[in-house]
Design a protein around this motif. Structure first.
Motif: not given
Length: 136
Positions: A67-82
């Motif tokens: 979902q982050l890959l489709l909606s976020d500009t920095t999906p890997l960073d956001t995912f790491k924080n989560r």
């Protein structure tokens, strides 16, 4: 006067005491054997439950990252924080969460420059651990 032999049959007191003693010893041995078997019988079930719980956590992580890959500009960073936020995906122990890359010999090396494209995540629970690589 002669006494006639008695037709009484039965067990003597010594025979009864010996029988009770042997029965008691065998009962104690059986109780010790069964006690250790029963107390450890749940270990495989608990181990399987921990493994399945870890797989469930990784399934949640994978779904969220898609979902982050489709909606976020920095999906890997956001995912790491989560991932590093306790309890975001469930109950687990975060063993490793770092950016990596592979050198020319296909050996894993840490990546410290901005724009790293591979995130290595390792989580554990009990005796189980799972590792996955997330890329963009």
């Amino acid at each position: 006067m002669k006494s006639e032999p008695s037709d009484q049959t039965g067990f003597t007191l010594i025979e009864i005491i010996v029988t009770l003693t042997v029965t008691a010893i065998l009962s104690v041995m059986l109780a010790q054997f069964m006690g250790t078997s029963l107390s450890r019988s749940a270990e495989p079930i608990v181990s399987m439950q921990e493994g399945m719980a870890l797989q469930n956590v990784f399934e949640s992580m994978n779904a969220d990252y898609k979902q982050l890959l489709l909606s976020d500009t920095t999906p890997l960073d956001t995912f790491k924080n989560r991932v590093e936020t306790a309890g975001f995906y469930g109950t687990y122990i975060l063993t490793d969460s770092k950016y990596i890359l592979f050198d020319g010999n296909q050996v894993e090396v840490p990546c410290s420059t901005p724009g790293c494209r591979i995130l290595k995540v390792t989580i554990s629970m009990g005796d189980h651990s799972l590792t996955s690589l997330f890329t963009r």
